[in-house]
Scaffold this motif. Structure first.
Motif, PDB file in Angstrom:
ATOM      1  N   VAL A 173     -14.826 -46.083  37.127  1.00 35.08           N
ATOM      2  CA  VAL A 173     -14.518 -47.259  36.308  1.00 35.08           C
ATOM      3  C   VAL A 173     -15.790 -48.070  36.071  1.00 35.08           C
ATOM      4  O   VAL A 173     -16.058 -48.522  34.950  1.00 35.08           O
ATOM      5  CB  VAL A 173     -13.425 -48.117  36.987  1.00 35.08           C
ATOM      6  CG1 VAL A 173     -13.218 -49.431  36.237  1.00 35.08           C
ATOM      7  CG2 VAL A 173     -12.112 -47.341  37.075  1.00 35.08           C
ATOM      8  N   ILE A 174     -16.570 -48.261  37.116  1.00 33.19           N
ATOM      9  CA  ILE A 174     -17.832 -48.990  36.979  1.00 33.19           C
ATOM     10  C   ILE A 174     -18.756 -48.279  35.998  1.00 33.19           C
ATOM     11  O   ILE A 174     -19.445 -48.916  35.195  1.00 33.19           O
ATOM     12  CB  ILE A 174     -18.491 -49.150  38.364  1.00 33.19           C
ATOM     13  CG1 ILE A 174     -17.662 -50.124  39.219  1.00 33.19           C
ATOM     14  CG2 ILE A 174     -19.928 -49.629  38.239  1.00 33.19           C
ATOM     15  CD1 ILE A 174     -18.106 -50.235  40.659  1.00 33.19           C
ATOM     16  N   GLU A 175     -18.740 -46.964  36.026  1.00 34.39           N
ATOM     17  CA  GLU A 175     -19.620 -46.176  35.152  1.00 34.39           C
ATOM     18  C   GLU A 175     -19.345 -46.426  33.676  1.00 34.39           C
ATOM     19  O   GLU A 175     -20.280 -46.530  32.872  1.00 34.39           O
ATOM     20  CB  GLU A 175     -19.458 -44.686  35.472  1.00 34.39           C
ATOM     21  CG  GLU A 175     -20.272 -43.749  34.605  1.00 34.39           C
ATOM     22  CD  GLU A 175     -21.777 -43.897  34.782  1.00 34.39           C
ATOM     23  OE1 GLU A 175     -22.501 -43.603  33.813  1.00 34.39           O
ATOM     24  OE2 GLU A 175     -22.219 -44.313  35.874  1.00 34.39           O
ATOM     25  N   ILE A 176     -18.084 -46.549  33.283  1.00 31.25           N
ATOM     26  CA  ILE A 176     -17.765 -46.721  31.860  1.00 31.25           C
ATOM     27  C   ILE A 176     -17.789 -48.182  31.418  1.00 31.25           C
ATOM     28  O   ILE A 176     -17.718 -48.470  30.230  1.00 31.25           O
ATOM     29  CB  ILE A 176     -16.391 -46.110  31.511  1.00 31.25           C
ATOM     30  CG1 ILE A 176     -15.254 -46.858  32.230  1.00 31.25           C
ATOM     31  CG2 ILE A 176     -16.374 -44.616  31.799  1.00 31.25           C
ATOM     32  CD1 ILE A 176     -13.880 -46.602  31.656  1.00 31.25           C
ATOM     33  N   ALA A 177     -17.882 -49.098  32.372  1.00 38.07           N
ATOM     34  CA  ALA A 177     -17.815 -50.521  32.040  1.00 38.07           C
ATOM     35  C   ALA A 177     -19.082 -50.994  31.342  1.00 38.07           C
ATOM     36  O   ALA A 177     -20.175 -50.495  31.584  1.00 38.07           O
ATOM     37  CB  ALA A 177     -17.576 -51.342  33.304  1.00 38.07           C
ATOM     38  N   ASP A 178     -18.911 -51.999  30.467  1.00 39.22           N
ATOM     39  CA  ASP A 178     -20.040 -52.660  29.816  1.00 39.22           C
ATOM     40  C   ASP A 178     -20.543 -53.832  30.646  1.00 39.22           C
ATOM     41  O   ASP A 178     -21.714 -54.194  30.576  1.00 39.22           O
ATOM     42  CB  ASP A 178     -19.616 -53.180  28.436  1.00 39.22           C
ATOM     43  CG  ASP A 178     -19.140 -52.078  27.527  1.00 39.22           C
ATOM     44  OD1 ASP A 178     -19.991 -51.326  27.025  1.00 39.22           O
ATOM     45  OD2 ASP A 178     -17.912 -51.950  27.337  1.00 39.22           O
ATOM     46  N   LEU A 179     -19.645 -54.431  31.408  1.00 40.33           N
ATOM     47  CA  LEU A 179     -19.965 -55.611  32.205  1.00 40.33           C
ATOM     48  C   LEU A 179     -19.266 -55.481  33.550  1.00 40.33           C
ATOM     49  O   LEU A 179     -18.047 -55.280  33.605  1.00 40.33           O
ATOM     50  CB  LEU A 179     -19.487 -56.878  31.481  1.00 40.33           C
ATOM     51  CG  LEU A 179     -19.530 -58.215  32.233  1.00 40.33           C
ATOM     52  CD1 LEU A 179     -20.952 -58.571  32.639  1.00 40.33           C
ATOM     53  CD2 LEU A 179     -18.928 -59.321  31.377  1.00 40.33           C
TER      54      LEU A 179
END
Length: 202
Positions: A173-179
């Motif tokens: 999830v962190i990998e695909i996040a922008d922020l």
């Protein structure tokens, strides 16, 4: 004093010029995947702050609240009573996992919440969807992380913001996040024997 003010003005002029140049290069606009995680307080609070901003900007928005269930929260009552036409609010879950003590029910509730979330996210009229405490549902494998990541990267409309809150956000999830913001616990009154209080915790 005049010399101090003159020096300050010159310094601020340089900072403003650098800032203006930086802002000129920021031209792209897109829907963001936003993650609030970490052990510190403020993850949901920050997400609901963004929901308030959406309402102020006349941006239709929605909340799907995982895990917390029937726990009466100020944000839920406030939004349902005052902004139900601008912000849809869905509660999915029957309470914290140590309250329900029934994994199958918890999984079913999380799945129902995720199905509702997908419908809301797919609707291009809804500009922001807050998935409150979904990271907890992912942490306990109530939802499939790969499925959630695939949906957010492939099916989310281009201008839709999605906010995911909760401790222990999965690396995928962190990998695909922008922020991504991690709340750090420095001090908490609960450790001093002070119970959760209205207006502060819920």
């Amino acid at each position: 004093m005049d010399d101090v003010n003159a020096h300050h003005r010159q310094r601020m002029k340089k900072i403003k010029a650098a800032r203006d140049r930086m802002m000129e290069s920021k031209t792209e606009e897109k829907g963001l995947i936003i993650v609030h995680t970490g052990a510190g307080k403020g993850k949901s609070s920050s997400g609901f702050g963004m929901i308030m901003r959406c309402i102020a900007h006349d941006m239709p928005c929605a909340v799907v609240q995982f895990i917390k269930g029937t726990w009466a929260t100020g944000e839920r009552d406030f939004l349902r009573q005052n902004f139900a036409d601008q912000c849809r609010f869905i509660v999915s879950g029957e309470g914290f996992t140590w309250e329900t003590q029934d994994r199958d029910r918890d999984i079913a509730a999380a799945r129902a919440g995720w199905e509702a979330a997908k419908t809301l996210i797919r609707d291009p009229a809804v500009r922001m969807v807050l998935l409150d405490e979904i990271n907890i549902a992912l942490r306990y494998d109530y939802l499939d992380t790969g499925e959630v990541v695939a949906f957010l990267t492939r099916e989310r409309p281009e201008m839709t913001h999605v906010v995911l809150t909760g401790r222990n956000a999965k690396p995928q999830v962190i990998e695909i996040a922008d922020l991504v913001t991690e709340m750090t616990l420095v001090k908490h009154p609960f450790r001093a024997g002070i119970k959760a209080q209205p207006g502060v915790e819920f």
